[in-house]
Design a protein around this motif. Sequence first.
Motif, PDB file in Angstrom:
ATOM      1  N   ILE A 294       0.907  -1.242   0.018  1.00  0.00           N
ATOM      2  CA  ILE A 294      -0.028   0.087  -0.025  1.00  0.00           C
ATOM      3  C   ILE A 294       0.923   1.231   0.203  1.00  0.00           C
ATOM      4  N   PRO A 295       0.544   2.092  -0.932  1.00  0.00           N
ATOM      5  CA  PRO A 295       1.657   3.351  -1.312  1.00  0.00           C
ATOM      6  C   PRO A 295       1.638   4.446  -0.191  1.00  0.00           C
ATOM      7  N   ASN A 296       2.276   4.870  -0.095  1.00  0.00           N
ATOM      8  CA  ASN A 296       2.405   6.176   1.012  1.00  0.00           C
ATOM      9  C   ASN A 296       2.208   6.239   2.375  1.00  0.00           C
ATOM     10  N   GLY A 297       2.575   5.041   2.897  1.00  0.00           N
ATOM     11  CA  GLY A 297       2.930   4.916   4.137  1.00  0.00           C
ATOM     12  C   GLY A 297       1.819   4.925   5.201  1.00  0.00           C
ATOM     13  N   MET A 298       1.751   5.304   6.473  1.00  0.00           N
ATOM     14  CA  MET A 298       0.740   5.111   7.449  1.00  0.00           C
ATOM     15  C   MET A 298       0.746   6.373   8.501  1.00  0.00           C
ATOM     16  N   ALA A 299      -0.114   6.527   9.260  1.00  0.00           N
ATOM     17  CA  ALA A 299      -0.293   7.581  10.378  1.00  0.00           C
ATOM     18  C   ALA A 299       0.268   6.780  11.571  1.00  0.00           C
ATOM     19  N   PRO A 300       1.500   6.978  12.108  1.00  0.00           N
ATOM     20  CA  PRO A 300       2.025   6.540  13.389  1.00  0.00           C
ATOM     21  C   PRO A 300       0.899   6.607  14.196  1.00  0.00           C
ATOM     22  N   ALA A 301       0.447   7.628  14.654  1.00  0.00           N
ATOM     23  CA  ALA A 301      -0.530   7.660  15.867  1.00  0.00           C
ATOM     24  C   ALA A 301      -1.707   6.763  15.859  1.00  0.00           C
ATOM     25  N   GLN A 302      -2.176   6.514  14.572  1.00  0.00           N
ATOM     26  CA  GLN A 302      -3.133   5.519  14.412  1.00  0.00           C
ATOM     27  C   GLN A 302      -2.782   4.089  14.292  1.00  0.00           C
ATOM     28  N   TRP A 303      -1.333   3.605  13.857  1.00  0.00           N
ATOM     29  CA  TRP A 303      -1.161   2.576  13.745  1.00  0.00           C
ATOM     30  C   TRP A 303      -0.779   1.631  14.704  1.00  0.00           C
ATOM     31  N   TRP A 304       0.413   2.001  15.727  1.00  0.00           N
ATOM     32  CA  TRP A 304       0.671   0.943  16.706  1.00  0.00           C
ATOM     33  C   TRP A 304      -0.427   0.463  17.648  1.00  0.00           C
ATOM     34  N   PRO A 305      -0.033  -0.873  17.990  1.00  0.00           N
ATOM     35  CA  PRO A 305      -1.211  -1.282  18.974  1.00  0.00           C
ATOM     36  C   PRO A 305      -1.141  -0.596  20.387  1.00  0.00           C
ATOM     37  N   SER A 306      -1.862  -0.470  21.106  1.00  0.00           N
ATOM     38  CA  SER A 306      -2.000   0.053  22.612  1.00  0.00           C
ATOM     39  C   SER A 306      -2.186  -0.836  23.627  1.00  0.00           C
ATOM     40  N   ASN A 307      -2.212  -0.299  24.806  1.00  0.00           N
ATOM     41  CA  ASN A 307      -2.248  -1.072  26.042  1.00  0.00           C
ATOM     42  C   ASN A 307      -1.626  -2.433  26.058  1.00  0.00           C
ATOM     43  N   VAL A 308      -0.563  -2.519  25.441  1.00  0.00           N
ATOM     44  CA  VAL A 308       0.420  -3.572  25.310  1.00  0.00           C
ATOM     45  C   VAL A 308       0.789  -4.255  26.705  1.00  0.00           C
ATOM     46  N   GLN A 309       0.243  -5.324  26.977  1.00  0.00           N
ATOM     47  CA  GLN A 309       0.651  -6.092  27.997  1.00  0.00           C
ATOM     48  C   GLN A 309       1.841  -7.033  28.066  1.00  0.00           C
ATOM     49  N   SER A 310       1.495  -7.805  26.863  1.00  0.00           N
ATOM     50  CA  SER A 310       2.766  -8.779  26.371  1.00  0.00           C
ATOM     51  C   SER A 310       2.834  -8.798  24.860  1.00  0.00           C
TER      52      SER A 310
ATOM     53  N   GLY B  26      -4.947  19.587  -2.958  1.00  0.00           N
ATOM     54  CA  GLY B  26      -4.213  19.752  -1.620  1.00  0.00           C
ATOM     55  C   GLY B  26      -4.994  18.708  -0.575  1.00  0.00           C
ATOM     56  N   TYR B  27      -6.462  18.328  -0.647  1.00  0.00           N
ATOM     57  CA  TYR B  27      -6.929  17.746   0.495  1.00  0.00           C
ATOM     58  C   TYR B  27      -7.370  16.252   0.449  1.00  0.00           C
ATOM     59  N   ARG B  28      -7.389  15.901  -0.908  1.00  0.00           N
ATOM     60  CA  ARG B  28      -8.089  14.673  -1.257  1.00  0.00           C
ATOM     61  C   ARG B  28      -7.007  13.609  -2.059  1.00  0.00           C
ATOM     62  N   GLU B  29      -5.850  14.271  -2.518  1.00  0.00           N
ATOM     63  CA  GLU B  29      -5.075  13.307  -3.490  1.00  0.00           C
ATOM     64  C   GLU B  29      -4.339  12.611  -2.356  1.00  0.00           C
ATOM     65  N   HIS B  30      -3.961  11.241  -2.691  1.00  0.00           N
ATOM     66  CA  HIS B  30      -3.486  10.311  -1.811  1.00  0.00           C
ATOM     67  C   HIS B  30      -2.272  10.965  -1.284  1.00  0.00           C
ATOM     68  N   HIS B  31      -0.927  10.987  -2.044  1.00  0.00           N
ATOM     69  CA  HIS B  31       0.209  11.417  -1.537  1.00  0.00           C
ATOM     70  C   HIS B  31       0.278  12.823  -1.071  1.00  0.00           C
ATOM     71  N   GLU B  32      -0.585  13.461  -1.385  1.00  0.00           N
ATOM     72  CA  GLU B  32      -0.344  14.790  -0.804  1.00  0.00           C
ATOM     73  C   GLU B  32      -0.772  15.051   0.455  1.00  0.00           C
ATOM     74  N   ILE B  33      -2.000  14.293   0.887  1.00  0.00           N
ATOM     75  CA  ILE B  33      -2.167  14.100   2.302  1.00  0.00           C
ATOM     76  C   ILE B  33      -1.612  13.277   3.140  1.00  0.00           C
ATOM     77  N   SER B  34      -0.817  12.196   2.579  1.00  0.00           N
ATOM     78  CA  SER B  34       0.098  11.657   3.503  1.00  0.00           C
ATOM     79  C   SER B  34       0.926  12.421   4.317  1.00  0.00           C
ATOM     80  N   HIS B  35       1.374  13.394   3.665  1.00  0.00           N
ATOM     81  CA  HIS B  35       2.350  14.286   4.448  1.00  0.00           C
ATOM     82  C   HIS B  35       1.759  15.163   5.653  1.00  0.00           C
ATOM     83  N   PHE B  36       0.175  14.998   5.796  1.00  0.00           N
ATOM     84  CA  PHE B  36      -0.388  15.887   6.704  1.00  0.00           C
ATOM     85  C   PHE B  36      -1.439  14.805   7.630  1.00  0.00           C
ATOM     86  N   TRP B  37      -0.768  13.918   7.915  1.00  0.00           N
ATOM     87  CA  TRP B  37      -1.552  12.836   8.716  1.00  0.00           C
ATOM     88  C   TRP B  37      -2.066  13.370   9.996  1.00  0.00           C
ATOM     89  N   GLU B  38      -1.481  14.446  10.770  1.00  0.00           N
ATOM     90  CA  GLU B  38      -1.705  14.947  11.856  1.00  0.00           C
ATOM     91  C   GLU B  38      -2.782  16.173  11.789  1.00  0.00           C
TER      92      GLU B  38
END
Length: 452
Positions: free
Chosen positions: A56-72, A319-331
């Motif tokens: 999947i191109p153009n990466g992800m949004a780190p704040a939305q990607w990694w699991p939370s409440n990690v116990q093990s 500026g606000y719908r094209e996939h690559h362009e908005i990938s730089h503004f994930w926050e």
Amino acid sequence: MASGRISRRAALRGAAGAVIALPLLEAMGCDDPPGGAPGARSGRAAPPRRFLATYIPNGMAPAQWWPSNVQSETQFDLSPSLAPFAAVRDEMIVLRGITLASALLGVQDGHREGSMALLTGSKIGPEWRVDNDSLDIHLANQLGAATRLPALQLGAVGGWANHGSLSHFKHGGGPDRLVQPLDVFAQLFGDPGLDPAELARLIKRRKSVLDRVASDYEALSPKIGGADKQRIDAHLEAIRTVELTIGKEVVCDPPDPGALPPIADNDLTPWFDAMTQLIVLAFQCDITRVITLTFRNGGGGSSYFPWLGLSFDGEPDYGYREHHEISHFWEDFTDVGNGESKAGNFLAILDWHLQQLAKLVGALKAAPDAEGSVLDHTAVLHGSEHSWAHDKNDMPFLLFGRAGGAFKPGRYLQYGGVPHNQLLVAVMNAMGVPGDSFGEPSLNAGPLPGLG
């Protein structure tokens, strides 16, 4: 009871060059111990292992990607981006702390080096060349003699390009990606020498490839037992479903090419559904054991998603719908009107992609194999060309499947910034191909530990 033995490469053949490979059967020796004589289930030959790489191109949004409440390793909450995988959570390994280090050693433009390094583990040389074949090509060279197709490259963008392709040849170029489901169907179930236009006409008339191999199936029946007949019947029914789906697409009156955009640009969802069925069948039939599947290319371009309400119309500033362009503004959740934001639109696009991947993994899990499911004997490696905004750290790698017992899924594994070359070595070894290095020699330190 079966009265004879048939080859694992056996196929049903019929008129007009029709060829249908068979799933693994007891009559092929799948119940036999290593010595070859019929024996107990514990001694049966293992089903083949398969490799699928998705992108999947153009990466992800780190704040939305990694699991939370990690116990093990096994106790954690899925993040919003990983939520689509809830139904296949126990088949997934979330990997963190893996870098795409080789992409930073040569030529760079922010995206191309990432997609080229993803399966090669190579630095990118002048004129955008890599120093070694990509992992899928390497596996095809090692394992492809056992199947009719050594490998299959699929994509929503056709041909080969160093900007978005995963499959690369040493020192330049790579295999073309197939875009149209009908073309993939012809590769899987049609004689390679058959005129593709003739196959298209046969399907358009709803003359099933199954009907053309009926007599060969009748001749095979005395050689197989009841369980094998059930496997073949289920397999043929799946093929008929694909035929009907593709047939519905091609019987429509041809539209004006200038008035209708290609289906991949209009709505990728039905395209992805068709490719999912074909990938499952390709593995289940043992036609190939190596497949790559890409979407669009990363980086700048007109990548819009009108079926999500995100089209070029109404966005004159690009500026606000094209996939690559908005990938730089994930926050950036600033409202730009109509309740839209750059970050919100980017997450909607990413979520659609991940929903399709989850459906594919679920279909592999639901597909029966000689033992267990197809996913049990498959390694699905998912990635992107960067993590976010050209960064090559904390890459969003996911592994699905058990690769015949080589991987233990259902876990969240965190590493300390190791190069992804070690991940490629681990996948290569899981496929039964030996070696303790892959790609750029300076970055190799054996296989990634802890996956099994």
